[in-house]
Motif scaffolding. Sequence first.
Motif, PDB file in Angstrom:
ATOM      1  N   VAL A   1       1.729   8.453   9.822  1.00  0.00           N
ATOM      2  CA  VAL A   1       1.055   7.999   8.611  1.00  0.00           C
ATOM      3  C   VAL A   1       1.935   8.233   7.714  1.00  0.00           C
ATOM      4  N   MET A   2       2.685   9.543   7.538  1.00  0.00           N
ATOM      5  CA  MET A   2       3.521   9.851   6.469  1.00  0.00           C
ATOM      6  C   MET A   2       4.923   8.604   6.482  1.00  0.00           C
ATOM      7  N   GLY A   3       5.351   8.491   7.660  1.00  0.00           N
ATOM      8  CA  GLY A   3       6.422   7.672   7.804  1.00  0.00           C
ATOM      9  C   GLY A   3       6.232   6.259   7.377  1.00  0.00           C
ATOM     10  N   VAL A   4       5.099   5.782   7.629  1.00  0.00           N
ATOM     11  CA  VAL A   4       4.736   4.429   7.078  1.00  0.00           C
ATOM     12  C   VAL A   4       4.344   4.540   5.917  1.00  0.00           C
ATOM     13  N   ALA A   5       3.783   5.571   5.141  1.00  0.00           N
ATOM     14  CA  ALA A   5       3.626   5.802   3.798  1.00  0.00           C
ATOM     15  C   ALA A   5       4.674   5.653   2.840  1.00  0.00           C
ATOM     16  N   TYR A   6       6.046   5.860   3.339  1.00  0.00           N
ATOM     17  CA  TYR A   6       7.080   5.453   2.375  1.00  0.00           C
ATOM     18  C   TYR A   6       7.377   4.072   2.052  1.00  0.00           C
ATOM     19  N   PHE A   7       6.919   3.180   2.815  1.00  0.00           N
ATOM     20  CA  PHE A   7       7.059   1.967   2.664  1.00  0.00           C
ATOM     21  C   PHE A   7       5.828   1.192   1.935  1.00  0.00           C
ATOM     22  N   SER A   8       4.917   2.169   1.666  1.00  0.00           N
ATOM     23  CA  SER A   8       3.556   1.641   0.836  1.00  0.00           C
ATOM     24  C   SER A   8       4.263   0.962  -0.529  1.00  0.00           C
ATOM     25  N   HIS A   9       3.044   0.268  -0.847  1.00  0.00           N
ATOM     26  CA  HIS A   9       3.668  -0.398  -2.206  1.00  0.00           C
ATOM     27  C   HIS A   9       2.923   0.505  -3.368  1.00  0.00           C
ATOM     28  N   ASN A  10       2.170   1.327  -3.024  1.00  0.00           N
ATOM     29  CA  ASN A  10       1.516   2.329  -4.036  1.00  0.00           C
ATOM     30  C   ASN A  10       2.632   3.369  -4.362  1.00  0.00           C
ATOM     31  N   TRP A  11       2.929   3.645  -5.611  1.00  0.00           N
ATOM     32  CA  TRP A  11       3.976   4.347  -6.062  1.00  0.00           C
ATOM     33  C   TRP A  11       3.389   6.022  -5.622  1.00  0.00           C
ATOM     34  N   LEU A  12       2.328   6.167  -5.764  1.00  0.00           N
ATOM     35  CA  LEU A  12       1.739   7.554  -5.215  1.00  0.00           C
ATOM     36  C   LEU A  12       1.807   7.801  -4.053  1.00  0.00           C
TER      37      LEU A  12
END
Lengths: 395, 338
Positions: free
Chosen positions: A110-121
């Motif tokens: 989850v955290m690894g993919v969250a790196y690539f999120s478009h959401n800054w937060l």
Amino acid sequence: MNVPQNQASTKKVAFFNNPANRAVIYQALLMVGLGYFFYTIISNTLANMEARGIKSGFDFLWGTAGFDILMSLIPYEPTDTYGRTFIVGMLNTVLVSSIGIVLSTVVGFVMGVAYFSHNWLIRKIATVYVETFRNIPLLLQVFFWYFAVLSALPSARQSLSLGEAIFLNVRGLYLPDAVGEPGSGVVYAAIAVAIAAIALLRRWAKRRQALTGKQFPLLYATLGLLLGLPLIAFLLMGMPFHWDYPALKGFNFQGGITIIPELMALALALTIYAGAFIAEAVRAGVQSVPHGQTEAARSLGMKEKQIMNLIVVPQAMRVITPVLNSEYQSLVKNSTLSTAIGYPDLFTVFVGTTLNQTGQAIEIVFMTMAVYFVFNMLISVAMNLFNKRVALVTK
Amino acid sequence: MKTKWTWAAAAVAATSMMANAQAGTLEGVKSKGKLSCGVSTGLAGFSQKDEKGGWSGLDVDVCRAVAAAVLGDANKVTYKPLTAKERFTALQSGEIDMLSRNTTWTHTRDTSLGLNFAGTIYYDGAGFMVKKELGVKSATELDGANACIQAGTSTELAIADYFRENKMKYKAVTFDTSDQTRSGFESGRCDFLVSDQSQLYALRIGLKNPAASVVLPEVISKEPLGPVVRQGDDAWFNVVKWSVNAMIEGEYQGVTSANADGMRANGKPGQKRLLGSEGDLGNKLGLSDKWAYNIIKQVGNYSESFERNVGQGSPLKISRGLNAQWSDGGILYSPAMR
Ligand SMILES: N[C@@H](CCC(=O)N[C@@H](CS)C(=O)NCC(=O)O)C(=O)O
């Protein structure tokens, strides 16, 4: 290996100059040397121990332990043997390691993919998480969860409660337990059938897609089977379960399922620590997939989710899997930090108390090392099999 | 390739040289000029460190007594703090010369660990401490309660016996150090703390609110505490054993740190023999004549040490009880000093 044969066919060489023979001789010499080395160490140790009046041998395993263990997955009484303390400890190690491995994988992905999120937060949360927890010594994190967080919870009599069914206090988390009545076996069977059906269905769907290109809504089918079958069995059998609620009796809560704070603290610390490393690996894995792949997929008209699932993740797994292997192994080894907070795993119970009560350090340390060695071998074998599946198949 | 073989050869050579090293501890300590003594990680009255890094306590005084006897200077001690779990390994491996860490003399420890107990300096027994708010008056009301215990102690076994005997159940929550055990008790992780009575008093004064906890009347086991040495080194065993006896005999003979000089010069025959102005007791131990004089002069006799560390002169205020001289109704008794 081909070289010496070539030479031999052209020119006769002396026995000792033949590299193949030499290799065998050297290996044999090394084996003899090693054998002598271990023989001397072992016989010296035994002789020294005897000279100093230290007991040795494995007979102690049948002696009565005489001490209590905080938590056990199998029935255990102080009147049981030291041998049983070994099993109790080992199962508790398996428990905390399995929880750690499953949860750290989830957190890490989850955290690894969250790196690539478009959401800054979300992106920032992932970065801060990895940078923080990767850089704090694990022992400190274990102490933090145990002594700072969980010890600050209210006492048993002032427990936090959720609907008088779930309780949380300084002694742990208490959950209601579903107790099976006659007929509950059918429900368990239904779960097994559902799992088998899902496996078959997946294979069939894959084959069909390969042949016809038609896709099958696997996710919904899986969920439907997994929930539906047991539910039908449950209703048909006249709901053969009842809840066993924890309740305060005397000093402690009785009934239901108890999760002791030592387990929570250790599992949390291991999960969060390993999760941070796995998140890093996932990020690296995803980044290792050339951008051209994504663009090509996009120009083929694939949806973002499909690109992730079908193009990026399978390729990223080649980078991630070896890291997972070593992270899982570290996690198992790190679980020995249990002893700092008294979680009764193999290290605390067997190398801690049993060793101290019997004094048989050599035997106990040897047995314990063997267990961790076997666990890590199993992980390694499993991950290597998995790695073979995700590795690039060159045709 | 060459270096690899050199290494292998060196390893084999080293292996065959691993001799059965049974060093003489007495000579070792004399030539080092320091005694390495294993103590607790911190236990009021027995072995604790002050702000300046100096150690004090009843157990520490035993280390000091041995250093005074062997080296003539009670301060020549290196203290090695050890948890309950670490202590025996540290002694077996030779990391310390002796262990003086509120250690119970038990049959198993004496016979199977390759160790010898050199006497008893405090007769103790395990007991319970509970929070007053529980309203528990006796240990028999503790059925179903959680116990905070230090791992690797004889207490772990004593409590199991007691609860079995009384057909009660308990859950053992174990910790590595006494600080952790105490904070487990304070946070409410367990209902009671179980340990040797003396240690309960010591732990109690370290609580944030000592008045909120009580020590229950029951004493559930025998815990004679004393110094430990390696088995098979009789000369050293004798030195430690008789250093303890010298403190006890000192009190019995009325010799104190204040009057030792006078008595050495013109005391009764027994006092003179103890203090080395008559006879050759020191010589028989491989020590100087002044061995016991140095102990009593620099450390004090048993009573002085007791009162200073755990008795009326300390915050613990433990009364002598069993630990009084046999002539005063206790069971402290040194074999004949002659
Ligand atoms: N006398 C017992 C108990 C000794 C013991 O370790 N007691 C604890 C009291 S909770 C202690 O002294 N801890 C001090 C430390 O951890 O350094 C034994 O020999 O096993």
